[in-house]
Each structure stands twice: as C-alpha cells, then as structure tokens.
Design a protein around this motif. Structure first.
Motif, mmCIF file in Angstrom:
data_model
loop_
_atom_site.group_PDB
_atom_site.id
_atom_site.type_symbol
_atom_site.label_atom_id
_atom_site.label_comp_id
_atom_site.label_asym_id
_atom_site.label_seq_id
_atom_site.Cartn_x
_atom_site.Cartn_y
_atom_site.Cartn_z
ATOM 1 N N ASN A 195 0.812 -1.222 0.000
ATOM 2 C CA ASN A 195 0.000 0.000 0.000
ATOM 3 C C ASN A 195 0.846 1.273 0.000
ATOM 4 N N ALA A 196 2.139 1.150 0.231
ATOM 5 C CA ALA A 196 3.025 2.325 0.202
ATOM 6 C C ALA A 196 3.002 2.977 -1.174
ATOM 7 N N GLY A 197 2.789 2.205 -2.204
ATOM 8 C CA GLY A 197 2.750 2.749 -3.563
ATOM 9 C C GLY A 197 1.701 3.830 -3.728
ATOM 10 N N ARG A 198 0.576 3.690 -3.039
ATOM 11 C CA ARG A 198 -0.482 4.707 -3.119
ATOM 12 C C ARG A 198 -0.008 6.046 -2.563
ATOM 13 N N VAL A 199 0.784 5.989 -1.482
ATOM 14 C CA VAL A 199 1.311 7.221 -0.882
ATOM 15 C C VAL A 199 2.265 7.899 -1.860
ATOM 16 N N HIS A 200 3.165 7.123 -2.455
ATOM 17 C CA HIS A 200 4.110 7.684 -3.418
ATOM 18 C C HIS A 200 3.358 8.305 -4.597
ATOM 19 N N ASN A 201 2.371 7.604 -5.104
ATOM 20 C CA ASN A 201 1.581 8.112 -6.218
ATOM 21 C C ASN A 201 0.900 9.434 -5.845
ATOM 22 N N TYR A 202 0.277 9.472 -4.678
ATOM 23 C CA TYR A 202 -0.389 10.691 -4.223
ATOM 24 C C TYR A 202 0.604 11.847 -4.084
ATOM 25 N N LEU A 203 1.762 11.586 -3.490
ATOM 26 C CA LEU A 203 2.769 12.625 -3.306
ATOM 27 C C LEU A 203 3.144 13.249 -4.650
ATOM 28 N N TYR A 204 3.465 12.405 -5.632
ATOM 29 C CA TYR A 204 3.968 12.911 -6.909
ATOM 30 C C TYR A 204 2.868 13.461 -7.816
ATOM 31 N N THR A 205 1.672 12.901 -7.781
ATOM 32 C CA THR A 205 0.630 13.344 -8.709
ATOM 33 C C THR A 205 -0.248 14.459 -8.157
ATOM 34 N N GLU A 206 -0.339 14.585 -6.821
ATOM 35 C CA GLU A 206 -1.219 15.601 -6.255
ATOM 36 C C GLU A 206 -0.538 16.513 -5.231
ATOM 37 N N TRP A 207 0.022 15.938 -4.190
ATOM 38 C CA TRP A 207 0.469 16.746 -3.061
ATOM 39 C C TRP A 207 1.504 17.796 -3.462
ATOM 40 N N LEU A 208 2.533 17.397 -4.203
ATOM 41 C CA LEU A 208 3.584 18.347 -4.580
ATOM 42 C C LEU A 208 3.038 19.460 -5.479
ATOM 43 N N ARG A 209 2.050 19.160 -6.282
ATOM 44 C CA ARG A 209 1.452 20.172 -7.161
ATOM 45 C C ARG A 209 0.599 21.177 -6.388
ATOM 46 N N LYS A 210 -0.041 20.713 -5.322
ATOM 47 C CA LYS A 210 -1.001 21.543 -4.597
ATOM 48 C C LYS A 210 -0.390 22.296 -3.417
ATOM 49 N N ASN A 211 0.843 22.024 -3.082
ATOM 50 C CA ASN A 211 1.456 22.632 -1.903
ATOM 51 C C ASN A 211 2.681 23.435 -2.285
ATOM 52 N N GLU A 212 3.149 24.238 -1.357
ATOM 53 C CA GLU A 212 4.259 25.154 -1.617
ATOM 54 C C GLU A 212 5.620 24.527 -1.348
ATOM 55 N N TYR A 213 5.708 23.224 -1.474
ATOM 56 C CA TYR A 213 6.938 22.498 -1.186
ATOM 57 C C TYR A 213 7.420 21.725 -2.406
ATOM 58 N N GLN A 214 8.705 21.413 -2.375
ATOM 59 C CA GLN A 214 9.309 20.505 -3.336
ATOM 60 C C GLN A 214 10.174 19.524 -2.556
ATOM 61 N N LEU A 215 10.519 18.425 -3.166
ATOM 62 C CA LEU A 215 11.388 17.456 -2.494
ATOM 63 C C LEU A 215 12.783 18.062 -2.334
ATOM 64 N N SER A 216 13.433 17.726 -1.233
ATOM 65 C CA SER A 216 14.777 18.237 -0.985
ATOM 66 C C SER A 216 15.804 17.126 -0.836
ATOM 67 N N GLY A 217 15.442 15.940 -1.261
ATOM 68 C CA GLY A 217 16.361 14.809 -1.195
ATOM 69 C C GLY A 217 15.837 13.672 -2.041
ATOM 70 N N LEU A 218 16.703 12.730 -2.354
ATOM 71 C CA LEU A 218 16.335 11.591 -3.199
ATOM 72 C C LEU A 218 16.030 10.350 -2.368
ATOM 73 N N TYR A 219 15.490 10.549 -1.177
ATOM 74 C CA TYR A 219 15.219 9.420 -0.295
ATOM 75 C C TYR A 219 13.867 9.601 0.385
ATOM 76 N N ASN A 220 13.377 8.508 0.947
ATOM 77 C CA ASN A 220 12.217 8.566 1.836
ATOM 78 C C ASN A 220 12.447 7.552 2.932
ATOM 79 N N ILE A 221 11.762 7.760 4.048
ATOM 80 C CA ILE A 221 11.978 6.929 5.228
ATOM 81 C C ILE A 221 10.646 6.330 5.657
ATOM 82 N N GLU A 222 10.600 5.023 5.776
ATOM 83 C CA GLU A 222 9.445 4.364 6.384
ATOM 84 C C GLU A 222 9.811 4.053 7.827
#
Length: 165
Positions: free
Chosen positions: A109-136
C-alpha cells in the motif's frame, strides 16, 4: 490523504542494505532483507529507541522506476557508529523538514502514498522534495508486511518551493 509537516534532527542508523528494482521489491527482496536484519538486530549496540525500525529508500539521480535500481536500507537509530556489526552498514539521515503520511495495511500500500505525493500533493502545496530518499518508520503499529492491521509512516524530505524570478 492526511499529512503533517515536521522537522527531524539528524539520525545515525546501523543496519543492512541492498540495491533493488521495484520488480525485485514485488518479489520480496526487501522483505527478505528485513527478516535477515530482524534476526541480527540484537548485535547492534547503542540503540536509541528499540521500538522503531527505519526503512530508507534512496534513488539515484534521474531515477527511472521502470528500470533503475535504488538502495533499500533497514536499520535502527544509534547514538554512536563506533561498533558496527560485521556485514552491516551505517547511514546518516540529515536534519530536515519532512512531510509525513501514514498508510494502513500491507507494505504494498506504500505505492499509493508515493503516487499521491507525486501526482497531487507536490502540485497543490508550496513544497518541493529536498532529497532523493524517503523513510518508512516501523513502530509498535506495524504488525508485519502483509497485515491489514499495520500502520506505517512515510517521511519525504521537503523544502519550500523557490520563487521564479
């Protein structure tokens, strides 16, 4: 999807790592690495919090999820890197601001979070990624990689979008 934005201080981790493709993740390579780590976890000294295990995925530059490998690391936080068990590695996670999402159910189910982050969240918020990693973060809410009752947090490093000039 609910999220929170937090600041986390630098972390020192000790654990196991391997390079994998998304296809290999689906073939349980990371789950097998996690099982190997859990069987050796007691070898690590100076552990700060015994209830948390960290899974860190680090992408290469220009990562192509269809073909490229990324590094998967699983380990625990320590207060010192002076005693690293044989065949284990250390990883430093920098201080950063993170957007944190929680997901329920099996690891897939982690794939859904990644999909949401890249397709919606980053577009709708004033942030961008600041690293090439993620932490579970796997804590007492994590009941195993296949459990419908598991809850896992995923942290993505972020920074405010830079204004266009």
């Amino acid at each position: 999807m609910e999220f929170k934005i937090i600041n986390k201080e630098r972390k020192l981790l000790i654990g196991l790592a391997c390079d994998v493709t998304l296809a290999e993740v689906q073939d349980r390579v990371t789950i097998n690495l996690a099982e190997q780590f859990m069987s050796r976890r007691s070898e690590i000294k100076n552990v700060i919090n015994t209830r948390e295990v960290f899974g860190v995925s680090t992408d290469p530059e220009d990562y192509n999820p269809d073909t490229d490998q990324f590094e998967f690391f699983i380990g625990v936080e320590v207060n010192s890197l002076t005693e690293i068990p044989k065949d284990m590695v250390c990883k430093e996670i920098p201080s950063n601001e993170y957007v944190v999402f929680a997901f329920e159910g099996p690891a897939e189910n982690a794939g859904r979070v990644h999909n949401y982050l890249y397709t919606e969240w980053l577009r709708k918020n004033e942030y961008q990624l600041s690293g090439l990693y993620n932490i579970e973060v796997y804590d007492e809410r994590f009941k195993g990689p296949f459990s419908e009752e598991s809850v896992t947090d995923i942290y993505f490093p972020i920074k405010k979008k830079e204004a266009c000039v």
